[in-house]
Scaffold this motif. Structure first.
Motif, PDB file in Angstrom:
ATOM      1  N   PHE A 206     -32.668 -63.896 -26.998  1.00 16.31           N
ATOM      2  CA  PHE A 206     -31.987 -64.267 -25.750  1.00 16.31           C
ATOM      3  C   PHE A 206     -32.744 -65.430 -25.132  1.00 16.31           C
ATOM      4  O   PHE A 206     -33.863 -65.762 -25.556  1.00 16.31           O
ATOM      5  CB  PHE A 206     -31.897 -63.082 -24.779  1.00 16.31           C
ATOM      6  N   ASP A 207     -32.158 -66.062 -24.144  1.00 22.38           N
ATOM      7  CA  ASP A 207     -32.761 -67.214 -23.481  1.00 22.38           C
ATOM      8  C   ASP A 207     -33.749 -66.719 -22.418  1.00 22.38           C
ATOM      9  O   ASP A 207     -33.342 -66.135 -21.406  1.00 22.38           O
ATOM     10  CB  ASP A 207     -31.674 -68.081 -22.854  1.00 22.38           C
ATOM     11  N   GLU A 210     -33.212 -67.977 -18.875  1.00 19.44           N
ATOM     12  CA  GLU A 210     -32.109 -67.359 -18.144  1.00 19.44           C
ATOM     13  C   GLU A 210     -32.415 -65.920 -17.740  1.00 19.44           C
ATOM     14  O   GLU A 210     -31.876 -65.429 -16.747  1.00 19.44           O
ATOM     15  CB  GLU A 210     -30.840 -67.374 -19.009  1.00 19.44           C
ATOM     16  N   TRP A 215     -37.812 -60.777 -20.373  1.00 19.34           N
ATOM     17  CA  TRP A 215     -38.984 -61.148 -21.185  1.00 19.34           C
ATOM     18  C   TRP A 215     -40.269 -60.599 -20.574  1.00 19.34           C
ATOM     19  O   TRP A 215     -41.139 -60.093 -21.290  1.00 19.34           O
ATOM     20  CB  TRP A 215     -39.066 -62.668 -21.327  1.00 19.34           C
ATOM     21  N   ASP A 250     -42.676 -71.158 -27.188  1.00 20.89           N
ATOM     22  CA  ASP A 250     -41.390 -70.473 -27.360  1.00 20.89           C
ATOM     23  C   ASP A 250     -41.423 -69.018 -26.916  1.00 20.89           C
ATOM     24  O   ASP A 250     -40.429 -68.513 -26.392  1.00 20.89           O
ATOM     25  CB  ASP A 250     -40.952 -70.544 -28.827  1.00 20.89           C
TER      26      ASP A 250
END
Length: 476
Positions: A206-207, A210, A215, A250
């Protein structure tokens, strides 16, 4: 090259070819910035102590063992090699396999796992430290974590035991130091893999920009679980962080805070953020390979003794002792540590082949221990003579000298012990006292030395074991 296990006539040979490194998760992004030496005096001292140990063991065991696999890579949705394949007899979709895999937590009992037996085998082998897989990429915790119910002590877990506690206690009882293997990835956590979205590869799906809170929930779990392992399980010498792809930019995991907290809890710990080159990779970890030459920084080759990282069958075979001895000598002479990979099978049992090979390794290390433990590299190399591959180390008690305490280690190869000659350029017979190390590592026999063609030649009889001959060279 594919190595073949020496098996009785008529039996099938065993393929010891390791999995492809890139597929197995080792990552190298961009240009290597070079090794970063620690600045903290305690970390430097811990690093030198660790370099003295020379030989350790890494043990894998988990849910994957219960289904005859050597890691949790079958959850990976891309095919990277046979080690990512789901079991051949499973019928269903990848999503159904994912669910089925975690259901095996209930049936994974490991009833034959006796940590004391593993510890004794490793101690008898002369190994000095353990790195234990507390959590692989699947997220299953082998300790009593307060952060998850996906753990070995859960009510519905077949193990029903704190495996980390049992294992660390057993290994420390026989004198080995202990290290924590911990995967930074967690394919069970919705803050890493959201199963409402497509899953591909090994990365989060997932982003993060966003959904930062999603996360962060994963990052917080990671920090808390590492804190549990470093505060509730005694002295830990190494935090061995796997899943090198979980890193800046990342997949930011907060490695600075992890490292700082680790040293608050364990001031003498080494932090090894594998394959993420920089200040939190206190030593480097080439996997399933031995560097061709000496390296100018601390390093450790992690190499399996069996076909995979843990036993995938009853009485898993082990590599021939000649290969293990050659790997040991080459690693030590090039300045590294040798981390030997083994692990239990589905039941937790200890393979008789592992026991036998560990006993042979112990016999070898009792003979050549003075040339291994505490040793460092010696400038230059020795040419092969009479079919013997020679390597040099400098004895720990004499480090810093030029000639004192030098050991020459000769690899016999598969044909076993035989008489040979050792030529040392730049020495004279008057300079050199050469002795053959006996079975207990003590000088057993002074050797005759003669000068020929500007070099001293030492006549070396067959040594006390069939794999390595050790000659101690000192100034007269």
């Amino acid at each position: 090259m594919t190595e073949q296990y020496a098996v009785p006539a008529g039996a099938a040979a065993v393929d010891f070819t390791p999995d492809d490194l890139a597929a197995a998760g080792a990552v190298r992004k961009g240009v290597d910035p070079g090794y970063t030496w620690p600045e903290d005096p305690r970390t430097l001292a811990a690093l030198e102590h660790w370099r003295d140990l020379k030989v350790g063991v890494i043990m894998h065991w988990g849910v994957y063992s219960a289904i005859g696999q050597a890691g949790s890579w079958s959850l990976h949705r891309d095919h990277l090699g046979s080690f990512t394949d789901i079991p051949a007899d499973f019928e269903g979709t990848p999503a159904e396999y994912h669910t089925w895999y975690y259901d095996q937590v209930r049936t994974f009992t490991g009833h034959d796992y006796v940590a004391a037996d593993w510890a004794r085998a490793c101690a008898d082998a002369g190994l000095k430290y353990l790195v234990f897989t507390t959590k692989h990429h699947d997220g299953f915790a082998l300790w009593d974590s307060d952060q998850t119910n996906l753990k070995s002590t859960a009510e519905d877990a077949g193990l029903g035991r704190d495996i980390v506690a049992e294992t660390f206690d057993a290994f420390r009882a026989v004198g080995l130091e202990t290290g924590v293997y911990f995967s930074k990835a967690d394919w069970s956590h919705p803050g890493y893999w959201d199963r409402a979205r497509p899953l591909t590869g090994r990365h989060h799906n997932f982003d993060i920009a966003e959904k930062p809170a999603k996360w962060q929930s994963f990052v917080d779990l990671t920090h808390r679980q590492i804190g549990e392992l470093l505060s509730g399980y005694g002295k830990v010498n190494v935090l061995w962080l796997d899943a090198g792809w979980v890193c800046e930019p990342d997949e930011p995991i907060g490695i600075e805070r992890i490292a700082d907290r680790a040293r608050e809890l364990q001031p003498d710990i080494l932090v090894v953020d594998r394959e993420v080159h920089g200040p939190h990779e206190n030593y480097r970890t080439p996997e399933q390979e031995v560097p061709d030459d000496k390296l100018p920084y601390p390093w450790e080759s992690c190499i399996t003794m069996t076909p995979s990282w843990c036993s995938t069958r009853v009485d898993e075979p082990a590599k021939p002792m000649a290969e293990i001895a050659a790997t040991l000598v080459r690693i030590v002479a090039r300045g590294g540590n040798y981390l030997i990979g083994v692990g239990p099978d589905a039941t937790g049992a200890l393979s008789r082949h592992i026991v036998a090979r560990m006993a042979e390794l112990g016999e070898l290390l009792r003979a050549i221990g003075p040339a291994v433990y505490g040793s460092r590299t010696v400038p230059g190399t020795l040419a092969a003579e009479g079919g013997i591959e020679w390597h040099l180390t400098q004895a720990g008690e004499a480090r810093g000298g030029s000639l004192p305490g030098i050991h020459a280690l000769g690899l016999y190869g598969e044909d076993g012990a035989r008489e040979t000659a050792l030529r040392v350029i730049g020495w004279t017979a008057a300079d050199c006292v050469a002795v053959l190390l006996g079975a207990d590592g003590e000088p057993a026999e002074r050797l005759a030395a003669t000068v020929t063609d500007g070099a001293v030649t030492v006549e070396v009889p067959a040594g006390p074991n069939s794999h390595v001959v050790a000659v101690r060279l000192t100034e007269s």
